[in-house]
Write a protein that holds these residues in place. Structure first.
Motif, PDB file in Angstrom:
ATOM      1  N   ARG A  56       0.825  -1.218   0.000  1.00 21.60           N
ATOM      2  CA  ARG A  56       0.000   0.000   0.000  1.00 21.60           C
ATOM      3  C   ARG A  56       0.852   1.258   0.000  1.00 21.60           C
ATOM      4  O   ARG A  56       2.019   1.236   0.348  1.00 21.60           O
ATOM      5  CB  ARG A  56      -0.878  -0.004   1.245  1.00 21.60           C
ATOM      6  N   SER A  57       0.177   2.371  -0.329  1.00 28.69           N
ATOM      7  CA  SER A  57       0.941   3.622  -0.365  1.00 28.69           C
ATOM      8  C   SER A  57       0.431   4.596   0.694  1.00 28.69           C
ATOM      9  O   SER A  57      -0.691   4.464   1.193  1.00 28.69           O
ATOM     10  CB  SER A  57       0.848   4.248  -1.757  1.00 28.69           C
ATOM     11  N   TRP A  58       1.295   5.544   1.041  1.00 32.70           N
ATOM     12  CA  TRP A  58       0.922   6.628   1.944  1.00 32.70           C
ATOM     13  C   TRP A  58       0.950   7.910   1.141  1.00 32.70           C
ATOM     14  O   TRP A  58       1.977   8.268   0.566  1.00 32.70           O
ATOM     15  CB  TRP A  58       1.870   6.725   3.133  1.00 32.70           C
ATOM     16  N   GLU A  59      -0.185   8.576   1.073  1.00 30.39           N
ATOM     17  CA  GLU A  59      -0.308   9.789   0.245  1.00 30.39           C
ATOM     18  C   GLU A  59      -0.357  11.003   1.164  1.00 30.39           C
ATOM     19  O   GLU A  59      -1.063  10.974   2.169  1.00 30.39           O
ATOM     20  CB  GLU A  59      -1.634   9.757  -0.542  1.00 30.39           C
ATOM     21  N   ALA A  60       0.346  12.067   0.778  1.00 32.01           N
ATOM     22  CA  ALA A  60       0.269  13.288   1.582  1.00 32.01           C
ATOM     23  C   ALA A  60       0.623  14.488   0.716  1.00 32.01           C
ATOM     24  O   ALA A  60       1.707  14.512   0.108  1.00 32.01           O
ATOM     25  CB  ALA A  60       1.224  13.194   2.769  1.00 32.01           C
ATOM     26  N   PRO A  61      -0.267  15.489   0.666  1.00 29.87           N
ATOM     27  CA  PRO A  61       0.052  16.708  -0.076  1.00 29.87           C
ATOM     28  C   PRO A  61       1.336  17.350   0.477  1.00 29.87           C
ATOM     29  O   PRO A  61       1.584  17.286   1.683  1.00 29.87           O
ATOM     30  CB  PRO A  61      -1.157  17.622   0.195  1.00 29.87           C
ATOM     31  N   ALA A  62       2.132  17.968  -0.410  1.00 32.73           N
ATOM     32  CA  ALA A  62       3.434  18.529   0.004  1.00 32.73           C
ATOM     33  C   ALA A  62       3.267  19.520   1.151  1.00 32.73           C
ATOM     34  O   ALA A  62       2.371  20.364   1.140  1.00 32.73           O
ATOM     35  CB  ALA A  62       4.098  19.222  -1.189  1.00 32.73           C
ATOM     36  N   GLY A  63       4.117  19.395   2.156  1.00 33.25           N
ATOM     37  CA  GLY A  63       4.165  20.349   3.258  1.00 33.25           C
ATOM     38  C   GLY A  63       3.009  20.261   4.241  1.00 33.25           C
ATOM     39  O   GLY A  63       2.877  21.108   5.121  1.00 33.25           O
TER      40      GLY A  63
END
Ligand code: BT5
Length: 247
Positions: A56-63
């Motif tokens: 699975r992946s971990w997604e996070a918008p920059a900053g």
């Protein structure tokens, strides 16, 4: 610059900060294999291939988040490695509470939840040496000012309706984790606090692990972090899987 805001004794010394990286866990494991110090912190503003468990992946918008990996060399048996995930979850829950007044709950095995949505995930990876650990990497992603759309997720600023200082939160987390670590990651106290903050104990749950599903009431966790579930066919000890509430 980040270093200046970090005041724990050995966690966060040294710090490797990157604006952009594939995965902080990937780099931390590479550094650990090259002999990096226990306490080394890899911190990023953005990940192009942030990882969760399995594929699975971990997604996070920059900053928007805390995205970090810590290298540790704990003197605990390999079979107790889950205590690292427990300690990170307890330390993070305490740090969030102290900074924001909000009390996230710990969802077995590796998440923090607020208002029924996922706030943070932990990915601990270890390198065994015999019955012990050569090193461990605790990876952690926490949504601070945003979370990815389309997921049952939440971020701290949304939940608190107030700005949250990422660096102060990080510093608190490192202090709290260091306290638990210096106390030897003792199973008893760690388990007690974990249980107090638990999202799932006492509830009807379903735990899926590959092809297998265990259904019943989550009763307890043991010193190794396994979940004890009372099923229609008796008690089961579950060591891994994805938990959801049934009631
Ligand atoms: C986790 O996996 O929850 C562990 C995540 C660990 C991420 C950190 S970030 C820094 C370090 N470096 C890395 O490469 N990883 C660690 P798991 O229990 O398998 O959950 C993954 C699932 O969480 C995904 O399949 C999505 O459904 C969901 N998810 C992904 N991004 C999320 C987010 N920002 N907030 C809430 N849920 C998310």
């Amino acid at each position: 610059m980040v270093e200046a805001g970090l005041t724990a004794g050995f966690l966060g010394r040294p710090v490797r900060f990157l604006e952009r990286i594939d995965s902080t866990n990937r780099l931390a494991k590479e550094l650990a294999a090259q002999g990096a110090l226990s306490g080394t912190l890899v911190l990023a503003d953005f990940q192009t291939r942030g990882r969760g468990r399995l594929a699975r992946s971990w997604e996070a918008p920059a900053g928007s988040s805390l995205l970090l990996s810590l290298i540790l060399k704990p003197e605990i048996p390999l079979r107790s490695a889950f205590r690292l995930t427990m300690a990170a979850a307890v330390a993070l829950a305490r740090a969030v509470e102290e900074e924001t007044g909000l009390s996230p709950l710990i969802k077995w095995p590796n998440d923090l939840y607020l208002k029924g949505r996922k706030l943070a995930g932990i990915l601990t990876e270890v390198k065994p040496r015999g019955e012990g650990l050569r090193w461990a990497v605790i990876g952690l992603g926490l949504n601070v000012s945003a979370h990815p759309p389309g997921l049952p997720a939440i971020d701290l600023e949304e939940a608190a309706s107030a700005p949250v200082d990422r660096l102060k939160l990080l510093d608190r987390f490192l202090h709290r984790l260091e306290e638990l670590y210096q106390a030897g990651l003792e199973a008893g106290p760690l388990r007690e606090e974990w249980k107090k903050r638990s999202y799932s104990l006492g509830r009807e749950v379903e735990v899926k692990d590959g092809e297998e599903t265990v259904r019943g009431r989550a009763l307890d966790i043991d010193g190794e972090g396994a979940l004890l579930v009372r099923t229609a066919r008796g008690a089961r000890r579950v060591v891994s899987g994805d938990l959801s509430l049934v009631d």
